[in-house]
Design a protein around this motif. Sequence first.
Motif, short mmCIF file in Angstrom:
data_model
loop_
_atom_site.label_atom_id
_atom_site.label_comp_id
_atom_site.label_asym_id
_atom_site.label_seq_id
_atom_site.Cartn_x
_atom_site.Cartn_y
_atom_site.Cartn_z
N MET A 88 30.23 17.24 34.54
CA MET A 88 28.89 17.81 34.59
C MET A 88 27.95 17.05 35.52
N VAL A 89 28.05 15.73 35.55
CA VAL A 89 27.10 14.92 36.31
C VAL A 89 27.59 14.60 37.71
N PHE A 90 28.89 14.32 37.85
CA PHE A 90 29.41 13.88 39.14
C PHE A 90 30.26 14.92 39.86
N GLY A 91 30.55 16.05 39.20
CA GLY A 91 31.35 17.09 39.86
C GLY A 91 32.80 16.69 40.06
N ILE A 92 33.35 15.95 39.11
CA ILE A 92 34.74 15.49 39.19
C ILE A 92 35.52 16.03 38.00
N ASP A 93 36.68 16.58 38.27
CA ASP A 93 37.53 17.11 37.20
C ASP A 93 38.76 16.21 37.04
N ALA A 94 39.21 16.05 35.82
CA ALA A 94 40.41 15.25 35.53
C ALA A 94 41.54 16.21 35.19
N ILE A 133 23.46 24.08 43.53
CA ILE A 133 22.75 24.84 44.56
C ILE A 133 23.55 26.08 44.96
N LEU A 134 24.86 25.93 45.12
CA LEU A 134 25.69 27.10 45.45
C LEU A 134 25.61 28.15 44.34
N SER A 135 25.55 27.70 43.09
CA SER A 135 25.46 28.63 41.96
C SER A 135 24.12 29.37 41.98
N ILE A 136 23.04 28.63 42.23
CA ILE A 136 21.72 29.27 42.27
C ILE A 136 21.67 30.32 43.38
N LEU A 215 31.75 31.22 39.83
CA LEU A 215 31.48 31.98 38.61
C LEU A 215 32.30 31.44 37.44
N GLU A 216 33.56 31.11 37.68
CA GLU A 216 34.40 30.55 36.62
C GLU A 216 33.84 29.21 36.15
N HIS A 217 33.28 28.44 37.07
CA HIS A 217 32.64 27.17 36.70
C HIS A 217 31.42 27.44 35.82
N HIS A 222 28.92 27.32 30.36
CA HIS A 222 28.18 28.03 29.32
C HIS A 222 29.08 28.54 28.20
N GLY A 223 30.37 28.25 28.28
CA GLY A 223 31.28 28.61 27.20
C GLY A 223 31.48 30.10 27.02
N CYS A 224 31.60 30.82 28.13
CA CYS A 224 31.79 32.27 28.03
C CYS A 224 32.80 32.72 29.08
N ASP A 225 33.03 34.02 29.12
CA ASP A 225 33.98 34.60 30.07
C ASP A 225 33.26 34.99 31.35
#
Length: 246
Positions: A88-94, A133-136, A215-217, A222-225
Amino acid sequence: MASSQSSQYSEGTESDHEECPCTSADPEGPQPLPDEVLYNKIDELMEFLLLKYSNKEPATKADMLHVVRGYEEHFPLILSKVFHCLYMVFGIDAEEVNAPGHTYALVPVLGLTHNREVGGEQEIPKTSLLILILSIIFIKENHASEEVVWDMLSRMQVFDGTEHDIYGEPRKFLTEDLVQEGYLVYQQVPDSDPARYEFLWGPRAYTETSKMRVLEHLAKVHGCDPQSYPRLYEEALEEEQVAPLA
């Protein structure tokens, strides 16, 4: 490097800590950790994983357990909070690369390579701000006014002209750095007088990611589809169908 930044996150999750079943007084489970100890361990593991990410190295469970040694029984709770913060904060996925959960690859969310280019002095990853920003822009029909962007960022305590602990000087990052790297377009709104400005996706954003991945992100956060956003889903699906023909 990230101690103060992750501390801010950790303190912000105090309510989560209080509500989490893992921290309740269960006679058959681990005894709850004092908040200060929990946050310190989160900070230590966060710094360790950010260093691994910077060096493009995987992280093993054994290494992470060594970082939190003495508190191994609380490792699942600490790790879940750290992974959430990284995302959420750094944009890194494990991502697990050696099941079951023994080794993790630390990768930028959505495939964006912005943080992978930083050389020399270690820099705090800022991919999450780019993703926002890309999402907005996507939500605002591919054109996001500067006013809308700064209004959204202010809700994250990111203000125009004010240095931020994680994101640095945000105006320079958005209107210069990301523009020069091709992730964003920053331009005057056509026919605006007095002049107003807006953000659009840049060519590199279209190359490295897609509207469907963004969109998937959003849906994951938000915990939805993704189909819960019908207009956005239809637009993203159309882009995916057209892309192979380009």
